[in-house]
Design a protein around this motif. Structure first.
Motif, PDB file in Angstrom:
ATOM      1  N   THR A 262      25.352 -48.199  34.651  1.00 17.30           N
ATOM      2  CA  THR A 262      25.394 -48.465  36.098  1.00 17.30           C
ATOM      3  C   THR A 262      26.125 -49.771  36.383  1.00 17.30           C
ATOM      4  O   THR A 262      26.937 -49.863  37.311  1.00 17.30           O
ATOM      5  N   VAL A 334      19.171 -45.786  41.760  1.00 15.34           N
ATOM      6  CA  VAL A 334      19.457 -44.850  40.661  1.00 15.34           C
ATOM      7  C   VAL A 334      18.636 -45.168  39.436  1.00 15.34           C
ATOM      8  O   VAL A 334      18.168 -46.296  39.275  1.00 15.34           O
ATOM      9  N   GLY A 335      18.491 -44.184  38.577  1.00  9.90           N
ATOM     10  CA  GLY A 335      18.008 -44.420  37.229  1.00  9.90           C
ATOM     11  C   GLY A 335      16.651 -43.835  36.910  1.00  9.90           C
ATOM     12  O   GLY A 335      16.350 -43.546  35.765  1.00  9.90           O
ATOM     13  N   GLU A 336      15.814 -43.674  37.929  1.00 11.35           N
ATOM     14  CA  GLU A 336      14.472 -43.132  37.732  1.00 11.35           C
ATOM     15  C   GLU A 336      14.037 -42.542  39.062  1.00 11.35           C
ATOM     16  O   GLU A 336      14.676 -42.810  40.084  1.00 11.35           O
ATOM     17  N   PRO A 337      12.953 -41.781  39.040  1.00 12.25           N
ATOM     18  CA  PRO A 337      12.517 -41.171  40.294  1.00 12.25           C
ATOM     19  C   PRO A 337      12.205 -42.240  41.340  1.00 12.25           C
ATOM     20  O   PRO A 337      11.604 -43.264  41.039  1.00 12.25           O
ATOM     21  N   ASP A 356      18.644 -42.221  47.445  1.00 13.62           N
ATOM     22  CA  ASP A 356      18.559 -41.993  45.999  1.00 13.62           C
ATOM     23  C   ASP A 356      19.841 -41.326  45.514  1.00 13.62           C
ATOM     24  O   ASP A 356      20.461 -40.542  46.238  1.00 13.62           O
ATOM     25  N   THR A 357      20.237 -41.679  44.288  1.00  9.85           N
ATOM     26  CA  THR A 357      21.384 -41.026  43.644  1.00  9.85           C
ATOM     27  C   THR A 357      20.982 -40.649  42.229  1.00  9.85           C
ATOM     28  O   THR A 357      20.122 -41.305  41.635  1.00  9.85           O
ATOM     29  N   TRP A 359      22.491 -39.633  38.347  1.00  8.98           N
ATOM     30  CA  TRP A 359      23.548 -39.418  37.356  1.00  8.98           C
ATOM     31  C   TRP A 359      23.061 -39.898  36.006  1.00  8.98           C
ATOM     32  O   TRP A 359      21.884 -40.251  35.860  1.00  8.98           O
ATOM     33  N   GLN A 360      23.939 -39.884  35.015  1.00  8.73           N
ATOM     34  CA  GLN A 360      23.565 -40.245  33.639  1.00  8.73           C
ATOM     35  C   GLN A 360      24.730 -40.959  32.967  1.00  8.73           C
ATOM     36  O   GLN A 360      25.861 -40.876  33.430  1.00  8.73           O
ATOM     37  N   THR A 361      24.433 -41.571  31.831  1.00  4.79           N
ATOM     38  CA  THR A 361      25.505 -42.172  31.030  1.00  4.79           C
ATOM     39  C   THR A 361      26.625 -41.148  30.802  1.00  4.79           C
ATOM     40  O   THR A 361      27.807 -41.468  30.944  1.00  4.79           O
ATOM     41  N   ASP A 446      17.667 -32.762  32.156  1.00  5.69           N
ATOM     42  CA  ASP A 446      16.681 -33.059  33.203  1.00  5.69           C
ATOM     43  C   ASP A 446      16.174 -31.767  33.826  1.00  5.69           C
ATOM     44  O   ASP A 446      16.964 -30.850  34.087  1.00  5.69           O
ATOM     45  N   PHE A 458      13.747 -34.070  41.371  1.00  2.00           N
ATOM     46  CA  PHE A 458      13.517 -34.361  39.945  1.00  2.00           C
ATOM     47  C   PHE A 458      12.114 -33.916  39.532  1.00  2.00           C
ATOM     48  O   PHE A 458      11.152 -34.184  40.234  1.00  2.00           O
ATOM     49  N   ARG A 461      11.959 -34.892  32.321  1.00  2.54           N
ATOM     50  CA  ARG A 461      12.934 -34.699  31.258  1.00  2.54           C
ATOM     51  C   ARG A 461      12.504 -33.492  30.425  1.00  2.54           C
ATOM     52  O   ARG A 461      11.318 -33.206  30.294  1.00  2.54           O
ATOM     53  N   LYS A 467      11.952 -43.634  29.742  1.00  2.00           N
ATOM     54  CA  LYS A 467      12.611 -44.422  30.787  1.00  2.00           C
ATOM     55  C   LYS A 467      11.726 -45.623  31.099  1.00  2.00           C
ATOM     56  O   LYS A 467      10.676 -45.474  31.720  1.00  2.00           O
ATOM     57  N   LEU A 472      17.035 -46.211  29.402  1.00  2.00           N
ATOM     58  CA  LEU A 472      16.743 -45.048  28.571  1.00  2.00           C
ATOM     59  C   LEU A 472      16.608 -45.497  27.118  1.00  2.00           C
ATOM     60  O   LEU A 472      17.536 -46.083  26.564  1.00  2.00           O
TER      61      LEU A 472
END
Ligand code: WT7
Length: 577
Positions: A262, A334-337, A356-357, A359-361, A446, A458, A461, A467, A472
């Motif tokens: 991020t 971003v990153g978690e719920p 909220d957004t 995405w992932q690495t 996910d 969401f 996982r 997380k 992660l």
């Protein structure tokens, strides 16, 4: 009763459907001035392009020191410094495709190093400053890192002791070694830059040339290096505009560290590609400081993480009393719920919702979002951004992957492959890369459901990754470090739910038969893990157990450890793999 939807005033510019032209990646390329088949270089598009425009003297970055005094760096100055650093790397023998690692706090040199290395076609891989020697060694060895940019203290504590195990590491550059060469076998930043030319350093990379390497964790094995290409900046640019509503006039604050994806995609590349000014806070989280930055710097767009929001919520309303955030226009996370409560808290505190957004690495940029033009459903991650097609799929071992059309059915989130910031490889692990795809669908790992209006929610996982505070962590990396300790026979590591961090890392440890458990041993193991792994990856809690549960094939059943921790029924574990 709180409404389920927060209506947003439609902004034509942010509305891909309502704008003059329909969205296409080709159009994004044209907006960035890329010629079909022509060169594409992230650092050129993020920096040099503006240094030759009316934005030249506008700050690209505003660095805030510990005492909050600001230091601005214009696009023109950034272009010159990155040319110098790029030329310095060339003089050290760095070639396009070589890997450069950075390991230091958020300071000017880090940003210059990243962009300068990208300029000459080197592959940049950031390391989180709270990593210990083991995560550093593992990642640098996998990528055969040739140059490391770091601080004298990080080098002496974490790298110098393992340098013998990193034969590819040719050069270490210390950003805070003003004298140059004070620490043996290193280069001083000032000295190196001073000696370098500031002629343009740009190398004509192409859209498909590798640019960034971000390590990410899975359930098994050591972290994998997800490789991204120069064209990824098309995603960064388009999503910054559409999902973060970012404009060139904005003062933008992405609170993530560039050690994670991020902080690289949205703390550096996206805002510079747009031509905005980025706030970089050199200090660590502090609730009162963050309130002061948002208010007195006049942040317009703020991209942060649910853990940080929960910490601000915990600080209590008095912290915000009497403050006005007049400049603040858009908040995203971003990153978690993101808990719906956090969205309502934000409405009360900032008079703005949090968008909220998701995405992932591996995706390299925002894929699903409560975009500026969309109504917000608190608790939902949003809808696929323009250019992205997302599906919910049924994905079970040994069965073909099928798309689930029925709304409100839980399945795995899958994306139609081919967007510009999609990872192109797991470094050196083609088999693991292939396993992420079914036909043209990228499988995210996910679990989600989609409602009848196309919003994704969401669920969890599908694997055992943890997380913690938005980071992660792979249980295997933690278990391996614990098992190096002579007292440990076996270790199983899980994420234990935590009100603030989402999850904290907890280890269950079975000791060798002649070892007696004690509080002293527990402290010793915690310290051992912290020394090896660093604070970001080490477990916070250790419980001694007689033995660990296994699958029939001998793998540790982390799900069962987690079920026990949560006091849930263990189910019939014998049917698991
Ligand atoms: C995992 C990816 C996204 C960049 C930073 C993290 C979780 C991400 C959300 C969200 C619920 C989310 C997923 C995803 N995640 N965004 N909005 N709601 N969970 O990248 O370290 O690769 O982590 O973070 O589980 O797979 P990452």
């Amino acid at each position: 009763m709180r409404p389920r939807v927060i209506r947003q005033a439609l902004r034509a510019e942010s509305d891909p459907g309502g704008g003059a032209e329909a969205f296409s990646w080709a159009q994004v390329g044209r907006d960035l001035g890329i010629r079909p088949g022509g060169p594409v270089n992230m650092a050129y598009l993020a920096v040099d392009r503006h240094a030759d425009s009316e934005l030249a003297d506008k700050p690209a970055f505003r660095f805030l020191a510990e005492n909050r005094s600001p230091h601005d760096l214009s696009y023109r100055e950034l272009a010159r410094l990155t040319d110098r650093f790029g030329n310095a790397l060339k003089s050290l023998g760095v070639q396009p495709g070589d890997s450069i690692f950075v390991l230091c706090g958020r300071r000017c040199e880090l940003y210059v190093a990243v962009l300068g290395a990208l300029k000459i076609g080197a592959i940049v891989s950031p390391l989180f400053p709270a990593f210990g020697p083991e995560p550093i060694r593992n990642r640098m060895a996998q990528a055969a890192g040739k140059v490391l940019v770091t601080t004298a203290s990080a080098y002496l504590r974490k790298v110098e002791p393992i340098r013998g195990e990193l034969p590819s590491l040719r050069h270490v550059v210390l950003v805070d070694d003003a004298g140059g060469g004070v620490v043996p076998e290193t280069h001083g930043w000032e000295h190196l830059l001073h000696a370098a030319s500031d002629v343009p350093a740009l190398v004509a990379t192409t859209a498909g040339d590798p640019a960034l390497l971000h390590f990410t964790s899975g359930t098994t094995g050591m972290p994998k290096g997800a490789l991204h290409v120069h064209a990824a900046i098309l995603t960064h640019y388009a999503t910054a505009r559409i999902a973060l509503d970012l404009r060139p006039d904005d003062l933008f604050w992405c609170t993530a560290d560039p050690g994670w994806v991020t902080g690289m995609s949205y703390g550096i590349l996206a805002p510079l590609a747009v031509g905005a000014t980025c706030i970089v806070d050199e200090a660590e989280f502090d609730a009162a400081r963050w309130v002061a930055i948002l208010e007195s710097e006049g942040v317009n767009v703020w991209y942060t993480a649910p853990t940080a929001i929960r910490m601000l919520m915990k600080a209590g309303p008095t912290l915000f009393a009497g403050h006005a955030f007049a400049a603040l226009r858009f908040i995203a996370s971003v990153g978690e719920p993101l808990n719906p409560e956090a969205v309502w808290w934000s409405m009360e505190t900032f008079r703005l919702p949090i968008h909220d957004t998701w995405w992932q690495t591996e995706t390299g940029g925002i894929m699903v979002a409560n975009a500026a033009a969309d109504d917000i459903r608190p608790g939902a991650m949003g809808r696929p951004v323009p250019g992205i097609a997302a599906h919910v799929v049924r994905h079970r071992a040994g069965e073909p992957v099928t798309v689930i059309e029925t709304p409100e059915t839980v399945g795995e989130l899958a994306l139609e492959s081919g967007w510009p910031s999609m990872f192109g490889a797991y470094l050196g692990q083609p088999e693991r890369y292939r396993e992420c795809f079914a036909g043209n669908l990228y499988l995210s790992g996910d679990l989600v459901r989609r409602d009848a209006d196309g919003y994704f929610w969401f669920v969890g996982r599908s694997d055992d990754v943890i997380k913690t505070a938005g980071h992660l962590i792979g249980p295997f990396e933690v278990e391996s470090a614990l098992m190096e300790h002579p007292a440990v026979a076996e270790a199983g590591v899980i994420g234990k739910p935590d009100a603030l961090a989402g999850e904290v890392i907890k280890a269950f440890v079975a000791l060798k038969h002649d070892v007696v458990p004690s509080d002293a041993l527990r402290s010793e193991l915690l310290a051992h893990a912290r020394r090896r792994l660093g604070a970001a990856v080490a477990p916070k809690e250790i419980a001694f157990v007689e033995c660990l549960p296994h699958t029939r094939s001998g793998k540790i059943l982390r799900r069962l450890l987690k079920a026990r921790e949560l006091g849930l029924s263990e189910g019939d574990s014998s049917t698991l793999e």
